[in-house]
Design an enzyme around this catalytic site. Structure first.
Site, PDB file in Angstrom:
ATOM      1  N   LYS B  75      -6.755   3.062  -3.731  1.00 60.86           N
ATOM      2  CA  LYS B  75      -5.647   2.721  -2.830  1.00 60.86           C
ATOM      3  C   LYS B  75      -4.381   2.524  -3.658  1.00 60.86           C
ATOM      4  O   LYS B  75      -4.430   1.943  -4.739  1.00 60.86           O
ATOM      5  CB  LYS B  75      -5.994   1.444  -2.054  1.00 60.86           C
ATOM      6  CG  LYS B  75      -4.994   1.105  -0.953  1.00 60.86           C
ATOM      7  CD  LYS B  75      -5.427  -0.153  -0.192  1.00 60.86           C
ATOM      8  CE  LYS B  75      -4.464  -0.474   0.944  1.00 60.86           C
ATOM      9  NZ  LYS B  75      -4.873  -1.692   1.679  1.00 60.86           N
ATOM     10  N   SER B 150      -4.894  -1.123   6.632  1.00 58.51           N
ATOM     11  CA  SER B 150      -3.965  -0.341   5.850  1.00 58.51           C
ATOM     12  C   SER B 150      -4.616   0.625   4.854  1.00 58.51           C
ATOM     13  O   SER B 150      -3.963   1.550   4.369  1.00 58.51           O
ATOM     14  CB  SER B 150      -3.040  -1.276   5.063  1.00 58.51           C
ATOM     15  OG  SER B 150      -3.788  -2.021   4.129  1.00 58.51           O
ATOM     16  N   SER B 174      -7.949  -4.812   6.338  1.00 55.43           N
ATOM     17  CA  SER B 174      -7.487  -3.501   5.855  1.00 55.43           C
ATOM     18  C   SER B 174      -8.538  -2.627   5.199  1.00 55.43           C
ATOM     19  O   SER B 174      -8.294  -1.447   4.975  1.00 55.43           O
ATOM     20  CB  SER B 174      -6.326  -3.686   4.879  1.00 55.43           C
ATOM     21  OG  SER B 174      -5.144  -3.941   5.594  1.00 55.43           O
TER      22      SER B 174
END
Lengths: 474, 485
Positions: B75, B150, B174
């Site tokens: 990420k 996210s 997330s």
């Protein structure tokens, strides 16, 4: 000008003398190449987190102790949020709500009277980076970012500029002595702000407060407060009022200058620093920090004076921490402290200054020093002898006796031999003898000098003096 | 092209050990899949050259772990030395970190190969990967839908079988919510289990990095790699254990709790039904399943908003245009630099949260809101801990809905948070929580359940998770969004 009651509070920021910074492993140093003592944490890089340097906590415990503060056992850090280019994260990590020390005092002596200057709190925080302005650009040096600080805040209990000065001098002495800080105002490792207000009557509420920021020296703190009080008094005399404000002291101008008027109190949006868990101090941690403190100046002074050292010399010794520490090796012995102090502050200091050495870098072992002091006390060595052999004593591994032997020092302690010399000098200087008999003390000194000259300084002065007086009084 | 990346880690490992394939084969296959799935927009930055170089280096070394030579996506809020890290923001569009996050060191040490930085919501603020400055990511199950967020890029990468493993971060759901939307296994570990050093902070007291994988066992393997106390993170804990150790053990006798809040009306019926199917299986295996109440769980979202936005407003203050990242050119003065850098550098959602957070911490508000939220948060955590005195695990749905169409929610800031009502309480209490796929909706979209454990009880989550996984035996390869239009 009306006489007003002055109220002064002082905030002092002191950089702690630690190996590394408070929240990172960067070295804590001064005077290095710009930005050479930094890492990603000091620069506030994305993703970085603070760690906590326990040396800072221990040093702050010591500070709290020497300033007679209570020590808080559970504390946490807070974030003080504000934007400023010298503030890498745009928040400063500080102990806003749980200062490590509180309710302390520093005792000063003013006109022979003792007064306690009360300490409201001591808290730990990180220093900002240093900015320098070059024409249109500003440069930032992050070496200072994250250097550990303690902020020491007094209660508004200081009544005169002189008290403020004495307080700061005492504070500096204490912190310097405890190895807490270098306390060099010129290098910024000690920085003082003074809050000054005046009022007419003791029953009135405190007057409007003006803060004078970042004053460069202790003597300037005194001057700045005096100027500020004069300024405020003039305004009040004229019936004018003024707002709470921040000022700085301009020493060329000899006056304080307005920086900014304080608007509705600053909003720092404090909240507990989530990256640092609560710090819980055990009695063990606190006690071991306190135990590591060296003896403080007041205690040293007391001991030296009780051992016959003059106040002037005691203060001189305390001002030279290494010599004082050296002498403290003998506290539990019956060494002649008066003679030892004279020796340390006199010939030995002269040597150390000349050679730019520290006493611990010489060959003056504790045994040697004690031997030396004893030999001077009992007149085995004269001051002339000492001057001849001191370099050898400090530079060579030999004992005092070996050095005396090597240098062929054999003082004339034979009173018969001395007697002859005394008589010879008396007979050669009839005028001085007459002067002496007429009560002129100077004559005695002159005759002594002549005898010492005759013996090339190797006569025992005490013995010579005794014989001379005896002969003159015949 | 080969299909080695469809094999599980144990099989790939065997092939590597037998020298039938090399790490380079895996990396090449991975980049082939990246190319084929370009339209998903999973990545912000690719690392092809470096990845191939590293694969080559690994070829001659001893294979020391199950993850050796395996391509992984990271990420883009986890900093990688010399590899652009943007947090999906214009603010860091050209930011090349000079250090590695703690987890990156561990990933590298275990022989994994970073192939790229995965798309996400800007600074991890969002639940659909639509706030990314680099465009939204599409859901591999249906390209008209969001992947969740996210960590939407990370979820899509694993779901599309581009890499077997991705790292995500989870502040309020997330990892788990996009895992649910994309049909993968995603774990938010106990707060403190994984070092946050090098994770670009959103809300420091809630953030946690976690593994996102195709199955439960591989998730445990990755957690084994990335966990542990770090000298760089004071909130991390020393935890040396093997998270796979309970996998395969008999689950009978386990005591499971379902909070009443987790079956409320806001949750899609379809999802509740799938969860019920699981409950039936568990009961048939002699597990106890009870419904329980947890104090303040219904208030978790507003509490979270206060704490997360307050912390975020402070954490994001460092992006000021002075030392790194985007900097507004030719500002009039320092205030102008701050103002314009942050006005043009941050997207709307981020600015919205910074403003709210600043307000919540201002003056008296800090006491009225932040301090109070922290106090209630503690009570909620204690209520959770009380449940764990009697029960092994808590279960419930992960999300209130399945994946929804792209474009939804973008301008409804409040509704976006309602996606997270079931995941946020877990972060607030600092507990570990995992999404496990448990079936499909009528239009064949993945549905996930959440398994929540007591602090540091991840091994037990994996035990139950792997049992259910085996029982259901779902085919979790997206059949291709095109067919589902």
């Amino acid at each position: 000008m009306t006489k007003y009651i002055e109220t002064i509070g002082i905030e002092v920021h002191v950089e702690l003398k630690t190996n590394t910074k408070i929240f990172s492993s960067s070295k804590n140093g001064y005077g290095q190449m710009a930005n050479s003592l930094t890492n990603v944490i000091d620069l506030g890089y994305p993703g970085t987190l603070p760690t906590i340097n326990m040396e800072v906590i221990n040093t702050a415990i010591k500070a709290a102790h020497v300033l007679n503060c209570k020590i808080r056992k559970t504390q946490h850090f807070d974030r003080k949020n504000y934007f400023y280019p010298d503030n890498p994260k745009n928040y400063q990590i500080t102990e806003a709500r749980t200062p490590i020390g509180y309710d302390g005092y520093v005792e000063i002596e003013i006109d022979g009277e003792k007064k306690k200057i009360e300490i409201e709190e001591i808290h730990i925080e990180e220093d900002t980076c240093k900015s320098a302005h070059r024409g249109k650009v500003s440069l930032l040096d992050f070496n200072r970012a994250g250097v550990p600080l303690i902020e020491i805040v007094t209660k508004p209990c200081i009544s005169t500029s002189l008290e403020a000065k004495l307080y700061l001098e005492k504070l500096r002495e204490l912190l310097f002595y405890s190895d807490i800080s270098d306390c060099k105002m010129e290098e910024g490792s000690m920085r003082a702000d003074a809050n000054v207000s005046i009022r007419k009557n003791i029953t009135d509420p405190f007057g409007v407060k003006c803060e004078i920021k970042n004053i460069g020296s202790i003597s300037n703190v005194k001057l700045a407060i005096e100027c500020e009080i004069k300024r405020q008094s003039n305004l009040l005399d004229k019936g004018e009022s003024f707002k709470e404000q921040t000022r700085r002291f301009d020493d060329k101008l000899g006056d304080t200058v307005l920086m900014r008027v304080k608007e509705t109190g600053n909003d720092y949006r404090y909240f507990p620093e989530p990256d640092i868990p609560y710090i819980v101090l055990t009695d063990e941690v606190i006690n071991s920090a306190i135990k590591s403190l060296p003896m403080l100046p007041d205690e040293r002074r007391e001991i030296y004076i009780s051992k016959g050292v003059s106040l002037v010399n005691a203060n001189k010794l305390i001002a030279n921490r290494d010599l004082s520490d050296y002498l403290n090796n003998f506290i539990d012995t019956d060494l002649n402290f008066k003679e030892a102090t004279n020796l340390l502050l006199g010939d030995i200091s002269a040597y150390l200054n000349r050679e730019e050495k520290n006493i611990n870098d010489t060959k003056l072992t504790i045994e040697k020093f004690s031997d030396l002091v004893n030999k001077i006390s009992d007149n085995t060595l004269t001051s002339k002898n000492l001057k001849d052999i001191l370099d050898k004593i400090l530079e060579e591994d030999k004992t005092i006796d070996e050095i005396i032997k090597e240098c062929g020092i054999s003082n004339i302690t034979d009173s018969n031999m001395l007697n002859d010399i005394v008589l010879k000098i008396i007979s050669e200087n009839p005028d001085s003898v007459t002067d002496y008999k007429n009560g002129k003390d100077r004559a005695l000194k002159y005759l002594m000098g002549q005898i010492m000259k005759e013996t090339k300084g190797s006569a025992n002065p005490k013995l010579v003096s005794d014989i001379l007086i005896q002969e003159l009084n015949k | 092209m080969s299909k080695y990346l469809d094999l599980d880690l144990v099989e790939i490992n065997k092939l590597l050990k037998k020298k039938e394939i090399t790490p380079t084969d895996l990396v090449l296959e991975c980049f082939d899949r990246i190319e084929k799935n370009k339209d998903l927009n999973c990545f912000i930055t690719l690392n092809k050259e470096e990845a191939l170089k590293r694969a080559k280096e690994l070829e001659d070394k001893e294979i020391t772990s199950l993850t050796y030579g395996i391509p992984i996506a990271i990420k883009d809020n986890i900093v990688t030395k010399d590899l652009r890290t943007t947090a999906a923001s214009k603010m860091l569009e050209n930011f090349i970190p000079i250090y590695d996050a703690d987890v990156i060191k561990k990933i590298n040490d275990s022989g994994m190969i970073i192939v790229g930085k995965a798309n996400m919501d800007e600074f991890a603020m969002g639940s659909s990967t639509q706030t990314s400055y680099f465009g939204h990511t599409k859901n591999p199950w249906n390209k008209k839908l969001v992947p969740g967020g996210s960590s939407g890029g990370s979820a899509a990468v694993v779901s599309a079988r581009i890499t077997p493993i991705a790292l995500g971060s989870d502040t309020g759901g997330s990892i788990r919510q996009p895992s649910s939307f994309c049909g993968i296994v995603g774990l938010k570990p106990t707060y403190g289990r994984v070092s946050r050093y090098g994770l670009i902070a959103f809300a420091s007291s809630l953030d946690q990095i976690g593994p996102m994988t195709r199955n439960v066992y591989e998730n445990a393997v990755v957690l084994n790699t990335i966990c542990g106390k770090s000298k760089n993170d004071l909130t991390s804990f020393d935890t040396s254990e093997d998270f796979t150790r309970l996998i395969g053990e008999d689950i009978s006798g386990m005591k499971i709790a379902i909070p009443n809040f987790y079956v409320n009306d806001a949750i899609d019926m379809e999802i509740k039904n799938k969860l019920n199917d699981v409950v039936q299986i568990l009961k048939s295996k002699n597990c106890t399943v009870d419904y329980v109440d947890i104090d303040y769980i219904d208030k978790a979202v507003p509490l979270y908003q206060i704490i997360a936005m307050g912390e975020a407003s402070s954490n994001l203050a460092r992006f000021d245009g002075i030392r790194y990242g985007y900097s507004y050119e030719n500002p009039k003065n320092i205030d102008d630099l701050y103002l314009k850098t942050r006005r043009f550098g941050f997207g709307n959602e981020v600015k919205r949260r910074i403003m709210i957070g600043s307000y919540l911490l201002s003056g008296e508000n800090a006491t009225t809101y932040y301090n109070k939220a922290m106090a209630i948060r503690n009570k909620m955590r204690n209520s959770f801990l009380n449940v764990f005195k009697k029960y092994d695990l808590i279960i419930g749905p992960t999300a209130t809905t399945k994946a929804y169409p792209l474009g939804c929610d973008l301008d409804d800031a409040v509704k976006a948070f309602m996606d997270d009502i079931l995941t946020i309480p877990v972060n607030m209490a600092g507990l570990p929580g995992m999404n496990l796929p448990i079936g499909f909706s009528i239009d064949h979209l993945p549905i996930g359940m959440q398994i929540i454990g007591a602090p540091f009880d991840e091994a037990k989550i994996y035990k139950l998770g792997s049992f259910i996984e085996k029982e259901l035996n779902l085919d979790l390869t997206p059949s291709g969004g095109d067919n589902n239009d």
